[in-house]
Design a protein around this motif. Structure first.
Motif, PDB file in Angstrom:
ATOM      1  N   PHE A 182       0.833  -1.194   0.000  1.00  0.00           N
ATOM      2  CA  PHE A 182       0.000   0.000   0.000  1.00  0.00           C
ATOM      3  C   PHE A 182       0.880   1.261   0.000  1.00  0.00           C
ATOM      4  CE2 PHE A 182       0.274  -1.891   4.248  1.00  0.00           C
ATOM      5  CZ  PHE A 182       1.057  -0.947   4.901  1.00  0.00           C
ATOM      6  N   SER A 183       0.260   2.376  -0.264  1.00  0.00           N
ATOM      7  CA  SER A 183       0.945   3.665  -0.248  1.00  0.00           C
ATOM      8  C   SER A 183       0.752   4.319   1.112  1.00  0.00           C
ATOM      9  CB  SER A 183       0.403   4.579  -1.345  1.00  0.00           C
ATOM     10  OG  SER A 183       0.930   5.881  -1.225  1.00  0.00           O
ATOM     11  N   LEU A 184       1.810   4.862   1.679  1.00  0.00           N
ATOM     12  CA  LEU A 184       1.722   5.511   2.985  1.00  0.00           C
ATOM     13  C   LEU A 184       0.861   6.763   2.945  1.00  0.00           C
ATOM     14  CD1 LEU A 184       5.456   5.174   4.162  1.00  0.00           C
ATOM     15  CD2 LEU A 184       3.519   3.726   4.780  1.00  0.00           C
ATOM     16  N   ASP A 185       0.773   7.385   1.792  1.00  0.00           N
ATOM     17  CA  ASP A 185      -0.007   8.621   1.673  1.00  0.00           C
ATOM     18  C   ASP A 185      -1.505   8.379   1.857  1.00  0.00           C
ATOM     19  OD1 ASP A 185       2.337   9.973   1.166  1.00  0.00           O
ATOM     20  OD2 ASP A 185       2.173   9.730  -1.010  1.00  0.00           O
ATOM     21  N   LYS A 186      -1.957   7.142   1.662  1.00  0.00           N
ATOM     22  CA  LYS A 186      -3.379   6.836   1.736  1.00  0.00           C
ATOM     23  C   LYS A 186      -3.817   6.377   3.131  1.00  0.00           C
ATOM     24  CE  LYS A 186      -3.588   5.506  -3.138  1.00  0.00           C
ATOM     25  NZ  LYS A 186      -3.921   4.431  -4.107  1.00  0.00           N
ATOM     26  N   LEU A 187      -2.928   6.533   4.121  1.00  0.00           N
ATOM     27  CA  LEU A 187      -3.235   6.042   5.463  1.00  0.00           C
ATOM     28  C   LEU A 187      -3.692   7.141   6.414  1.00  0.00           C
ATOM     29  CD1 LEU A 187      -0.198   3.628   5.990  1.00  0.00           C
ATOM     30  CD2 LEU A 187      -2.491   3.052   5.201  1.00  0.00           C
ATOM     31  N   SER A 188      -3.869   8.340   5.914  1.00  0.00           N
ATOM     32  CA  SER A 188      -4.141   9.483   6.799  1.00  0.00           C
ATOM     33  C   SER A 188      -5.371   9.278   7.666  1.00  0.00           C
ATOM     34  CB  SER A 188      -4.292  10.756   5.967  1.00  0.00           C
ATOM     35  OG  SER A 188      -3.110  10.999   5.230  1.00  0.00           O
ATOM     36  N   ASP A 189      -6.422   8.691   7.137  1.00  0.00           N
ATOM     37  CA  ASP A 189      -7.676   8.531   7.878  1.00  0.00           C
ATOM     38  C   ASP A 189      -7.854   7.120   8.441  1.00  0.00           C
ATOM     39  OD1 ASP A 189      -8.375  11.179   7.269  1.00  0.00           O
ATOM     40  OD2 ASP A 189      -9.193  10.576   5.322  1.00  0.00           O
ATOM     41  N   ALA A 190      -6.775   6.342   8.450  1.00  0.00           N
ATOM     42  CA  ALA A 190      -6.874   4.954   8.909  1.00  0.00           C
ATOM     43  C   ALA A 190      -7.085   4.896  10.421  1.00  0.00           C
ATOM     44  CB  ALA A 190      -5.615   4.189   8.520  1.00  0.00           C
ATOM     45  N   THR A 191      -7.683   3.792  10.858  1.00  0.00           N
ATOM     46  CA  THR A 191      -7.932   3.553  12.281  1.00  0.00           C
ATOM     47  C   THR A 191      -6.765   2.758  12.870  1.00  0.00           C
ATOM     48  OG1 THR A 191     -10.302   3.472  11.836  1.00  0.00           O
ATOM     49  CG2 THR A 191      -9.544   2.578  13.953  1.00  0.00           C
ATOM     50  N   VAL A 192      -6.353   3.132  14.070  1.00  0.00           N
ATOM     51  CA  VAL A 192      -5.249   2.421  14.710  1.00  0.00           C
ATOM     52  C   VAL A 192      -5.804   1.365  15.664  1.00  0.00           C
ATOM     53  CG1 VAL A 192      -3.656   4.365  14.510  1.00  0.00           C
ATOM     54  CG2 VAL A 192      -5.097   4.146  16.540  1.00  0.00           C
TER      55      VAL A 192
END
Length: 740
Positions: A396-406
């Motif tokens: 995956f691209s790191l740029d697309k993780l901004s709204d991801a849940t931890v």
């Protein structure tokens, strides 16, 4: 065995053993020194030729030292040799116009001068060695000085220096620290042997002629010498093991950017002291068996070895194996397999073949290994071990993780508490809120903290923080000068992440630059070892959130040795998996015999050896004292009884003086103490000196006399008798076959 000899070595009656032993040691030392100098300085002259020169110098000087030649005359002889060489060179110089071969003549005489220089040094030192016994001390000091000087470059844990150590370590497939320990032990052994041979009573001295010497050497002397050698070897192994154990753990962290090797739960492989990150010591060769263009961290590549997620009140350590299930927690050479986590998205399988060039306690692989299988070692002289890892690597691209849940909703409360456990110092949370308190997304908060460290902190391998063992090692870094390396960065970031409710841990292993790889082959070095912070993103898994400091000092990054990489690549073949051991049971690999693995004994081996040795000594002690109880003839019973009593007396501190008879000894003991064994002594003298021996004497009578003597020993305090059992005096006498 009685040796009678003359101290003039060339006298026919002289014993030449010591002479030739010393001669052999001197020649061997000079030849070894020549090859060491050749590897360091490169004088240009063939070392074999120089070895011949020093051998000639030692032999000629040894012969002339025992002649009537004086020191001034010997110096004059050396001077004449040099004068003759320059005279011949001058004659050829005058005729060079006719010959025309000027360069060839220059090269010849250059080598001749170096040859004569080595010969002169060997001859002069040997001359004075035979003439003056005090020279031995000076030579020993010079020997120690040379060894210390040659190996001084490895101080401060630079075990890959000097170059000769690195070369020998590579050629012998031996760890550098172990090689240095072996060199030190061998140097001490050689020095002791040289001292022994050079100080033998029969060692000839040139200016002391026609002095008759008488040396008596019995079987007892040879047994004592053998015992001393065995004890010395065992002592050297114990010392070597102790030195290795003391320095190895700290050395691993110092030469590996503070990232050592540890696999036990509750412990940490990381160190906060100053580190050395410039070493090129090779650690492993990794071959990617497929394309990995989707690497989100390109050109960097993370290879995880273990994870630290449990906070012990001071630092992060390895958690119990019920946690961090994505880490293999297995040593190289063992098979490992786990089911694929289907909840993780945007990952693909990537196979890596890993060939270890240094010892590793834990297997490592890219990110999330699902299987580890042992490979056939393509070159047992170079690689410690080979295994194949299959990992689920992120695409995956790191740029697309901004709204991801931890976090992971599948975690138990215990797991969540572990990954979210905060540092008790409230300053960490205050610090985190100051940097990222205004942000809403956990990923944006993590990125803000990472960016802050990259801009404000200084990467240095020598932070020089003075902390006590019980203090927080991260506080001087984060709340102080912000100077540290990966270990400091990783701990600080995990503490800050957790204070903001972001599950985090530390990953350890290797971080390498793929731009220095070749055709999918990556050469890992000990300086590539790294520690980084990770956060768990739902559906993605544990993702590195690392720092890229803008301020860097004391870290001279060196490029990968491309020639070494190519050399290792040529040794590899298509990876061949090793079948399970039950299939190959009884079949030995034909390559195993080619590996010479010199290593120090383990603690367990030393413990078993010590226990075994003590058990044998205990058995001998018991036999020495109670052996008379065994069934035997009256004569043997009498001898064993007497030996038992004398052994007990020796352990209590009573000894027969030189020239004292058994009868005199028994009377002296009876007069100075309450111990009486005169009757038993009379019986023994009767056995030894009478023609009739013990004829007519019953065994019961001997036992009665012996028991009376033993009962008299009971008048000594019990505690003293108990402690005397630990005294080795009688055992040494018994093992050396001394008289009783």
């Amino acid at each position: 065995m009685k040796l009678i000899f003359d101290k003039n070595i060339f006298d026919p009656q002289c014993n030449r053993l010591a002479f030739f032993l010393v001669l052999l040691f001197r020649i061997a030392f000079f030849i070894l020194l020549i090859f060491v100098i050749d590897s360091l300085v490169k004088p240009g002259t063939n070392p074999l030729l120089l070895g011949i020169g020093t051998t000639i110098g030692v032999i000629v000087a040894s012969r002339l030292a025992f002649s009537k030649l004086r020191s001034l005359s010997f110096w004059l002889l050396i001077f004449l040799c040099w004068l003759a060489l320059f005279w011949i060179e001058g004659l050829l110089e005058l005729s060079k116009n006719s010959s025309g071969d000027v360069f060839g003549s220059f090269v010849f005489f250059s080598h001749a001068k170096v040859f004569l220089l080595y010969l002169s040094i060997a001859a002069l030192t040997t001359w004075y060695f035979w003439r003056f016994s005090q020279i031995l001390t000076l030579e020993a000091l010079c020997f120690v000085f040379i060894i210390v000087t040659l190996l001084s470059a490895h101080r401060n844990y630079h075990f890959d220096a000097p170059l000769i150590i690195n070369t020998l370590s590579w050629n012998l497939s031996l760890e550098q620290l172990k090689l240095l320990i072996w060199i030190g032990l061998l140097a001490v052994t050689a020095l002791l042997m040289y001292f022994y041979c050079a100080t033998l009573p029969e060692r000839p001295i040139a200016n002391e002629t026609h002095t008759k010497m008488f040396v008596h050497r019995s079987s007892r002397w040879f047994f004592s010498a053998l015992t001393t050698i065995i004890a010395g070897i065992f002592l050297f192994f114990v010392i070597g093991r102790g030195v290795y154990g003391f320095y190895n753990k700290v050395a691993l962290t110092r030469i590996a950017n503070g990232v050592g090797q540890e696999s036990r739960e509750g412990l940490s492989p990381l160190g906060f002291h100053s580190a050395l990150g410039t070493t090129n010591q090779p650690a492993a060769l990794v071959r990617l068996e497929g394309d990995y263009k989707e690497n989100p961290f390109t050109p960097m590549l993370y290879l995880r070895e273990t994870a630290l997620s449990q906070f012990n009140g001071k630092e992060l350590v390895i958690a119990p194996h019920e946690f961090d299930k994505d880490v293999s927690n297995i040593s190289p050479g063992y098979e490992y397999a786990r089911e694929e986590d289907h909840e993780l998205q945007e990952r693909k399988a990537l196979v890596q073949s890993i060939y270890l060039l240094a010892d590793h306690k834990e297997a490592f692989a890219i990110d999330y290994p699902i299987s580890l299988k042992q490979l056939k070692n393509p070159n047992v002289k170079r690689f410690r071990l080979a295994y194949q890892a299959t990992s689920l690597v992120p695409t995956f691209s790191l740029d697309k993780l901004s709204d991801a849940t931890v976090g992971d909703p599948r975690w138990s409360i215990k797991e969540s508490d572990l990954y979210l456990q905060e540092h008790p110092d409230p300053r960490y949370k205050e610090f985190a809120l100051k940097i990222a308190g205004h942000l809403l997304s956990p990923i944006e908060k993590a990125r803000a903290i990472s960016a802050w460290f990259s801009k404000n902190a200084t990467y240095t391998l020598t932070p020089n923080h003075n902390i006590s063992p019980d203090d927080d090692p991260v506080a001087p870094f984060l709340f102080g000068d912000l100077r540290g390396y990966c270990v400091h960065f990783a701990h600080a970031m995990v503490y800050l992440f957790r204070s903001l409710g972001i599950p985090a841990r530390i990953g350890t292993g290797y971080l390498t630059d793929l731009s220095q790889s070749k055709d999918g082959h990556i050469l890992l070095r000990m300086s590539d070892r790294h520690a980084w912070s990770e956060i768990y993103i739902q559906g993605k898994g544990w993702i590195p959130f690392d720092v890229q400091p803008e301020k860097v000092e004391s870290h001279a990054e060196t490029p990968v040795d491309s020639k070494l990489l190519e050399e290792l690549m040529q040794m590899l073949e298509p990876g061949e998996l090793i079948l399970p051991k039950d299939i190959l049971k009884g079949e030995a690999s034909s390559d195993e015999g080619n590996l010479i693995n010199i290593t120090l004994p383990s603690k367990r081996q030393l413990l078993i050896g010590v226990i075994g040795l003590l058990s044998v000594l205990l058995f001998l002690k018991v036999f020495l004292i109670y052996g008379w109880l065994l069934p035997s003839s009256p004569e043997k019973t009498l001898k064993r009884l007497y030996r038992s009593i004398i052994a007990r007396l020796m352990d209590l501190g009573y000894f027969r003086t030189e020239g004292e008879t058994r009868e005199e000894f028994s009377r002296r003991i009876a007069g100075t103490s309450e111990i009486n064994f005169t009757a038993l002594t009379d019986k023994l003298n009767l056995l030894v000196y009478s023609k009739d021996g013990l004829k007519g004497t019953e065994k019961n009578e001997l036992v009665k006399n012996g028991m009376e003597s033993l009962n008299s020993l009971k008048k000594v305090k019990f505690l003293i008798r108990l402690l005397s059992f630990l005294n080795p005096n009688s055992l040494i006498r018994f093992l050396s076959r001394g008289g009783w």
